[in-house]
Motif scaffolding. Structure first.
Motif, PDB file in Angstrom:
ATOM      1  N   ILE A   1      27.114 -43.266 -17.918  1.00  0.00           N
ATOM      2  CA  ILE A   1      28.064 -44.374 -17.808  1.00  0.00           C
ATOM      3  C   ILE A   1      27.766 -45.228 -16.586  1.00  0.00           C
ATOM      4  O   ILE A   1      27.882 -46.462 -16.611  1.00  0.00           O
ATOM      5  CB  ILE A   1      29.508 -43.824 -17.760  1.00  0.00           C
ATOM      6  N   ASP A   2      27.349 -44.570 -15.485  1.00  0.00           N
ATOM      7  CA  ASP A   2      27.039 -45.302 -14.257  1.00  0.00           C
ATOM      8  C   ASP A   2      25.633 -45.907 -14.262  1.00  0.00           C
ATOM      9  O   ASP A   2      25.186 -46.482 -13.254  1.00  0.00           O
ATOM     10  CB  ASP A   2      27.165 -44.365 -13.052  1.00  0.00           C
ATOM     11  N   GLY A   3      24.923 -45.742 -15.364  1.00  0.00           N
ATOM     12  CA  GLY A   3      23.598 -46.337 -15.472  1.00  0.00           C
ATOM     13  C   GLY A   3      22.500 -45.519 -14.825  1.00  0.00           C
ATOM     14  O   GLY A   3      21.401 -46.044 -14.577  1.00  0.00           O
ATOM     15  N   ARG A   4      22.761 -44.239 -14.547  1.00  0.00           N
ATOM     16  CA  ARG A   4      21.749 -43.376 -13.932  1.00  0.00           C
ATOM     17  C   ARG A   4      21.173 -42.425 -14.970  1.00  0.00           C
ATOM     18  O   ARG A   4      21.874 -41.993 -15.882  1.00  0.00           O
ATOM     19  CB  ARG A   4      22.366 -42.549 -12.797  1.00  0.00           C
ATOM     20  N   GLN A   5      19.921 -42.102 -14.817  1.00  0.00           N
ATOM     21  CA  GLN A   5      19.302 -41.082 -15.661  1.00  0.00           C
ATOM     22  C   GLN A   5      19.611 -39.708 -15.053  1.00  0.00           C
ATOM     23  O   GLN A   5      19.334 -39.477 -13.876  1.00  0.00           O
ATOM     24  CB  GLN A   5      17.793 -41.292 -15.734  1.00  0.00           C
ATOM     25  N   PRO A   6      20.211 -38.793 -15.802  1.00  0.00           N
ATOM     26  CA  PRO A   6      20.533 -37.470 -15.248  1.00  0.00           C
ATOM     27  C   PRO A   6      19.290 -36.783 -14.688  1.00  0.00           C
ATOM     28  O   PRO A   6      18.251 -36.700 -15.361  1.00  0.00           O
ATOM     29  CB  PRO A   6      21.086 -36.711 -16.457  1.00  0.00           C
ATOM     30  N   ASP A   7      19.393 -36.317 -13.451  1.00  0.00           N
ATOM     31  CA  ASP A   7      18.251 -35.698 -12.768  1.00  0.00           C
ATOM     32  C   ASP A   7      18.249 -34.198 -13.048  1.00  0.00           C
ATOM     33  O   ASP A   7      18.636 -33.388 -12.195  1.00  0.00           O
ATOM     34  CB  ASP A   7      18.347 -35.976 -11.268  1.00  0.00           C
TER      35      ASP A   7
END
Length: 559
Positions: free
Chosen positions: A353-359
């Motif tokens: 949702i925040d535009g980050r790729q899960p690390d």
């Protein structure tokens, strides 16, 4: 002479509803038309063809049958009819006294099992009395559906003299622009006679329930409860253990038409786990005797170790369930047994949702370096590469700190995610709220206590909540209870009643009164629909029935 006839006819039309008028003249009819329109009924709608199960109305029919037989004798050859519906406005019986009215009723679909609720067929003298809790004449043009405008009717509710609950409605109908005024006293007398017979049956019912209780109550080491239609008896131990909400749950069991001698697990509002023996009271429909002892801590009969305790001992744990079923809360609770370093948490949904790729790779590395637990919440939302890497890590995971994988139910997963779940040493499948009936009262009461300490749920409010499907699970329940708490405190009360619930959750659906077999059938259909994403064609194929049969059963079972 012609002038005189015209004047008389004019006066008659001026004081009664005219068939040419589309808008109703009387406010009670106008309000009913508004309710009908708000329910989605349209004047040109046909009569529903599906019939409903009327077996639960047998006690009403048994009490009414001799009265209707007597009425048939007195009204022979009058071309009128008497119609009987139950408290849910399902047609139970009809007695027609002429060939013309008999044909008309057939054409209108007035047959046993036909639904006549105002929300289904609009304004009638069968459904509207249930809404206004009083008698009403509905003349031809005042019916909401065009197809009913050939007849006029007078309907009167039958109120049970002992319980004061709506038992059914009697309606007299005829083919005319206005109902015969003599119908009113006649119907009122029929209603009074049926009510008298219901009272006689209630007294006999009470005697049977009391006898069953007295046979079981002398044992002081066992909690005993006897519940009938208008009677509730408890011994001292049961009164100490049970809350009004618990009694409401037992009453729901007693009302099951398919109830048999059985033993059921139950979690009381207090959190006490019990096994309760259920015995229907012979000769008293809707009555049951309950016997139980609280399960003592450490006793051989104690329930198995909770999933939380067992799962915490596993290195890799998969928690599956529908959104809102408590997956994240359950994962956090598992970590309370590991006082080591703070867990590394990957909230996949928040990251996306925040535009980050899960690390995922970085999180695995950090958890291993710190010997910390790892939680991956929402693994079913990861891409194939991340799932594959996580699966490799799960296969080689070691140490005391667990890896916890949180995902949607297994039947909704891709092949890769399902394989990842399968690699975990322990799997916890959380049931959706709609499948936790035996625990529901305790869950709702505990949640309400957290929301607003000191508030409790009434039996009727619990019954209304139990009958919902809860697609939003615990999140939806919490929202509903917060609204209910606000409504309850606004009126200065401490007990939440159905009126405090949101309008969408106030009504007790037909599903709450289904037999055990019907409840099982309902669950099977819901689960099949869940598995195929709501596709009715695929669900019918999976259940081995036609699509038409599926639609009919869904309507009959309140799905």
């Amino acid at each position: 002479m012609a002038f005189t006839v015209t004047c008389v006819t004019f006066v008659s039309i001026d004081v009664s509803p005219r068939t040419s008028d589309r808008a109703p003249r009387r406010s009670v009819i106008e309000y009913s038309w508004r309710r009908s329109a708000m329910s989605g009924v349209r004047p040109a709608d046909p009569m529903p063809t599906a019939t409903l199960d009327i077996a639960p109305a047998d006690p009403l029919l048994d009490a009414a049958r001799p009265v209707l037989d007597d009425a048939a004798t007195r009204l022979a050859d009058t071309d009128m009819s008497l119609l009987l519906v139950d408290h849910e406005c399902r047609m139970v019986s009809r007695v027609a006294f002429g060939a013309a009215i008999e044909r008309t009723l057939d054409e209108l679909g007035a047959t046993p099992g036909a639904p006549f609720g105002e929300e289904i067929v609009g304004t009638t003298a069968l459904g509207t009395p249930a809404e206004i809790r009083g008698g009403i004449a509905v003349n031809s043009s005042e019916h909401y559906l065009e197809r009913f405008k050939a007849i006029s009717c007078f309907g009167q509710p039958i109120v049970h003299p002992a319980t004061r609950r709506l038992a059914g409605i009697i309606c007299m109908s005829e083919k005319a622009e206005r109902i015969n005024p003599l119908a009113v006293p006649f119907v009122n007398q029929v209603v009074a006679d049926i009510a008298d017979r219901l009272l006689d049956r209630s007294r006999a019912h009470q005697r049977r329930v009391l006898d069953a209780f007295q046979r079981a109550a002398p044992r002081r080491d066992i909690a005993v409860v006897a519940i009938g239609d208008d009677l509730q008896l408890t011994n001292a131990l049961a009164a100490e253990l049970l809350s009004p909400t618990d009694i409401g749950v037992l009453r729901a069991f007693a009302c099951d038409p398919g109830l048999r001698d059985t033993v059921l697990p139950l979690t009381l509002v207090s959190g006490v786990e019990i096994e309760i023996g259920v015995e229907p009271v012979s000769g008293a429909r809707g009555a049951a005797l309950f016997r139980f002892r609280p399960v003592q801590s450490g006793s051989p009969t104690q329930a198995p170790v909770s999933p939380s305790t067992s799962a915490a001992q596993s290195v890799t744990v998969a928690i599956t369930g529908e959104p809102g079923s408590g997956r994240s809360t359950h994962a956090a609770a598992l970590l309370e047994r590991f006082p080591g370093p703070e867990a590394v948490v990957v909230d996949v949904a928040d990251d996306l949702i925040d535009g980050r790729q899960p690390d995922v790779v970085g999180s695995i590395a950090r958890a291993r370096a710190r010997h910390a637990p790892l939680i991956v919440d929402g693994v079913d939302l990861l891409d194939d590469r991340s799932v594959a890497l996580l699966g490799k890590a799960a296969a080689n995971w070691s140490g005391e700190a667990p890896m916890i994988i949180v995902s949607a139910p297994r039947e909704q997963l891709t092949v890769g995610v399902a394989a990842l779940i399968g690699r975990c040493a322990r799997r916890i499948d959380l049931l959706p709220l709609r499948h936790r009936n035996s625990e529901f009262a305790a869950i709702a009461s505990e949640m309400l206590e957290c929301i607003h300490p000191g508030l409790t749920l009434s039996g009727k409010a619990t019954d209304a909540l139990l009958s919902q499907d809860w697609p939003g699970n615990f999140a939806e329940l919490e929202s509903v209870l917060r609204q209910a708490a606000d409504g309850c405190t606004t009126r200065g009360a401490r007990v939440v009643e159905p009126a405090d619930l949101p309008p969408s959750h106030r009504a007790t659906s037909r599903a709450a009164h289904l037999s055990g077999r019907e409840q099982a059938e309902r669950v099977a259909i819901i689960e099949a629909l869940d598995r195929v994403g709501g596709n009715k064609v695929h669900a019918a194929r999976e259940l081995g029935i036609s699509r038409t049969t599926l639609y009919a059963r869904m309507r009959a079972l309140g799905i």
